[in-house]
Each structure stands twice: as C-alpha cells, then as structure tokens.
Design an enzyme around this catalytic site. Structure first.
Site, PDB file in Angstrom:
ATOM      1  N   ASN A 197      -4.137  11.052   6.558  1.00 18.05           N
ATOM      2  CA  ASN A 197      -3.077  11.386   7.514  1.00 18.05           C
ATOM      3  C   ASN A 197      -3.297  12.810   8.023  1.00 18.05           C
ATOM      4  OD1 ASN A 197      -1.782   9.565   5.279  1.00 18.05           O
ATOM      5  ND2 ASN A 197      -0.485   9.327   7.054  1.00 18.05           N
ATOM      6  N   CYS A 243      -5.230   3.561   4.863  1.00 24.51           N
ATOM      7  CA  CYS A 243      -4.884   2.184   4.511  1.00 24.51           C
ATOM      8  C   CYS A 243      -6.076   1.519   3.827  1.00 24.51           C
ATOM      9  CB  CYS A 243      -4.504   1.426   5.780  1.00 24.51           C
ATOM     10  SG  CYS A 243      -4.194  -0.318   5.488  1.00 24.51           S
ATOM     11  N   HIS A 295       3.135   8.680  13.563  1.00 24.07           N
ATOM     12  CA  HIS A 295       2.413   8.717  12.283  1.00 24.07           C
ATOM     13  C   HIS A 295       0.917   8.714  12.611  1.00 24.07           C
ATOM     14  CE1 HIS A 295       1.830   6.944   8.055  1.00 24.07           C
ATOM     15  NE2 HIS A 295       0.677   6.674   8.628  1.00 24.07           N
ATOM     16  N   ARG A 318       2.887   7.895  -0.860  1.00 23.31           N
ATOM     17  CA  ARG A 318       2.658   6.482  -0.548  1.00 23.31           C
ATOM     18  C   ARG A 318       1.314   6.307   0.184  1.00 23.31           C
ATOM     19  NH1 ARG A 318       1.279   3.391   3.667  1.00 23.31           N
ATOM     20  NH2 ARG A 318       2.622   4.615   5.046  1.00 23.31           N
ATOM     21  N   ASP A 319       1.229   6.767   1.425  1.00 23.88           N
ATOM     22  CA  ASP A 319       0.010   6.571   2.220  1.00 23.88           C
ATOM     23  C   ASP A 319      -1.160   7.320   1.579  1.00 23.88           C
ATOM     24  OD1 ASP A 319      -1.563   5.710   4.300  1.00 23.88           O
ATOM     25  OD2 ASP A 319      -0.305   6.518   5.888  1.00 23.88           O
ATOM     26  N   HIS A 371      -3.200   9.627  11.891  1.00 29.05           N
ATOM     27  CA  HIS A 371      -4.283   9.904  10.944  1.00 29.05           C
ATOM     28  C   HIS A 371      -5.316  10.761  11.668  1.00 29.05           C
ATOM     29  CE1 HIS A 371      -3.383   7.318   7.384  1.00 29.05           C
ATOM     30  NE2 HIS A 371      -2.503   6.839   8.257  1.00 29.05           N
TER      31      HIS A 371
END
Ligand code: COA
Ligand code: ZN
Length: 312
Positions: free
Chosen positions: A249, A240, A207, A15-16, A209
C-alpha cells in the site's frame, strides 16, 4: 482548488499489510502494533478480516486480536468481511465497522472470493441486514477499481453500478481500491468525478498501492477532486495474495508527512507512527518501502561531525 483541509486516514497495515506475510505474526505482537497505532491517534484502523482462515491463515486470530484492543479512544476498529458468514462473526464481536469487498472485474473477484460479482453483491444484501440488526455501519470496498491485472481497464460505468448497489444496501461509503497499482492521476480523476456526478450521496475513499511508484501522486489527484479519505499501511507493507505482482500500500508515514507539509491535518503523530513502522520492520525481519521512517522529517537535522568533508 477543491482540496480538503483535513483527511481521515485508515491504517490498513494490520489487515492488507500482514495478510500476505507467510510467517505467522504472533497474536500478542499484532495487538501491540494496533494498540500503538491507536495511541498515535489513527482515527480508523482495518484491524483484521473475517475471511476463511484457509484462504488467509495469517488472520485466523481476528477474534483474539479484537478482544484485546484498546477501546478507550474514538478510533474506529473496522474489519473486512466477504460474505454473510463473515458478517455474523463480525456482529458477534461487535466491531465498530464492517467493510465488505468485491472486485470490479469478474476474474479478480473469482480469484479473491471464488464467486461472481453478482453473487458477491447479493450476499452483501444479507450482510446489510445482519449489520443493521447489530447496529454496525458498513462501508463497501471495490478492488481492482482502476484496472484489473487479468482484464485491463475497468469502466466507470461498472464502478457506478456497484456503488449504486452499495447505496441501496444503505452502506456509509465506497472505497475504490487500486489492488495492483494500476491507477494514474487521469484515471483517478475520471473515476471520482463520475461517481460524484452519478452517485453523489455516497462518500468516496481511495485505497492506493504503490506498485508503480505513483501512489502518492494519485493521492494528490484525489485531493484535487476533494476526496478526504485515504487508506495506507505502516511502512508501506501490503498486497493481495490473490493478485499477481501485488505490492505494498502507500505508506502511512510518507502520506502523513506529505499531508502535514501541505497544511492538511490528519490528527496522527508522525513520530509515533514512524516508531510503529520501525517495529513492523523488525517483526517482519526485512526492509520495508517506507521512506520517512528511515530519513525522518525534513527538519530532522544532523551533526556536521557525523559527515566526512570532501577534501580533494
Ligand atoms: N469466515 C470463516 N470461514 C468462512 C467464511 C468466513 N467469512 N466464509 C466461508 N467460510 C468457510 C465455510 O464455513 C466453509 O467451511 P467448511 O468447509 O469447514 O464448512 C468454507 O469456508 C467454504 O465455504 P464457501 O462459502 O464455499 O467459501 P469458498 O470456498 O467459496 O471461499 C471465501 C469463499 C470468500 C470464504 C474465501 O474465498 C475467502 O475467504 N476469501 C478472502 C480472500 C481475501 O481475504 N483476500 C484479501 C482481501 S483483498
Ligand atoms: Zn489493498
């Protein structure tokens, strides 16, 4: 020392990691990558998003991907959802978990989901009802939790206010997202301590990065506060599309390597995960930031015959 002996890693690469990739990754390739993550023992995977396909075209195939994932293990298959429409779509698929998201700062929330924080929160009350009816647990993410690229510092009071609303909605936990890598160990410590004190029943996930190179240092700060849930992405891909200078990430293989070396269990096979990351690299067609996927673990030894001797 409050460090956990086991942590739960959520692999957010599908996803990310993929969401900002300009070239469409074929659906069958995504399915293979995710099924290989499941085979490597990853306990929880953010496999895609139920967002507007106009906003994030890469994830338009969320339903087709989900339908062909291996459901024979305990791996939790979670999807990102921004609003009630996304929740209806996720409920139709019967995903294992919904992750709602907003940003702590108004400006990034506007950029990312085109609404105010309050509008997002009131939408989540509908999401909670839809998910409850479908028997699907919801986790609440807070993006820009450690700093916003447009507004700067984010107050712990703002995190607390959002976390309380999540709790009122009956969500199972809160994940603090460091969208553009603005977290530092003292900021992590302050945020986690504040939430643990003021919203103690809500489990916390982190979470990070690696935008400024201290993603894993921030994990150590989280471990020291007893946090046992971390998001990361294969090969360290990610970011993002609606934030300036957003980069990858923290890398799953590097994180697993660190945790295992510290005697902290993850249940994930490092070698298998590194193979998935190498696959992602060939799919994307460029070098990824992951280090352990390239160097191997420290006791992967080499033949002396392969290295020149420095003779003067
Ligand atoms: N899934 C699919 N389509 C959706 C949707 C969802 N969850 N939510 C809205 N839409 C569609 C609507 O049906 C409408 O389609 P139509 O024009 O064909 O009728 C269109 O999108 C606009 O709906 P609206 O509610 O006005 O949305 P918006 O334009 O204000 O956009 C979001 C809001 C949240 C849908 C959009 O900003 C978005 O998807 N953001 C996600 C960003 C993201 O994933 N960022 C990365 C994560 S950190
Ligand atoms: Zn992220």
């Amino acid at each position: 020392m409050n460090r956990p002996t086991r942590v739960e890693i959520t692999e957010v690469g599908p996803r990310d990691g993929l969401q900002a990739e300009p070239a469409f990754v074929p659906t069958a390739t995504k399915i293979d990558l995710i099924n290989n993550l499941i085979a490597a023992g990853v306990p929880r995977i953010e496999f895609s998003s139920f967002v507007s396909p106009r906003a994030v075209p890469q994830l338009v195939d969320v339903v087709d991907v989900f339908e062909r994932l291996d459901r024979s293990t305990d791996t939790v298959l979670a999807a990102l959802v921004p609003n009630a429409k996304g929740a209806v779509r996720a409920a139709e698929c019967q995903v294992d978990e919904i992750i709602v998201f907003l940003s702590a700062s108004e400006s990034h929330n506007l950029k990312n989901v085109n609404r105010s924080v309050e509008e997002s929160l009131s939408g989540f009350e509908h999401v909670a009802k839809i998910a409850d009816h479908a028997g699907i647990p919801v986790n609440g993410a807070i993006a820009t939790a450690f700093g916003c690229p447009f507004e700067g510092d984010v107050s712990v009071k703002q995190l607390e206010a959002i976390a309380r609303r999540y709790q009122e909605c009956g969500f199972s936990g809160v994940t603090l997202g460091d969208t553009t890598g603005m977290a530092t160990p003292p900021i992590v410590q302050r945020a986690v301590r504040h939430l643990k004190e003021h919203v103690p029943e809500l489990p916390i996930g982190l979470h990070f990065h690696n935008t400024r190179g201290i993603g894993l240092v921030n994990v150590i700060a989280g471990l020291d506060e007893g946090v046992d849930r971390y998001d990361s992405s294969f090969g360290g891909i990610g970011g993002c599309p609606f934030a300036p200078k957003a980069t990858g990430n923290i890398c799953t293989e590097d994180l697993i390597y660190l945790l295992h070396e510290m005697g902290i269990e993850t249940g994930i096979d490092l070698e298998q995960l590194s193979a998935v990351a190498c696959n992602v690299e060939s799919v994307i067609g460029r070098d990824l930031p992951g280090q352990v996927m390239k160097a191997g673990p420290r006791l992967k030894l080499h033949s002396m015959a392969d290295v020149a001797t420095a003779v003067g």
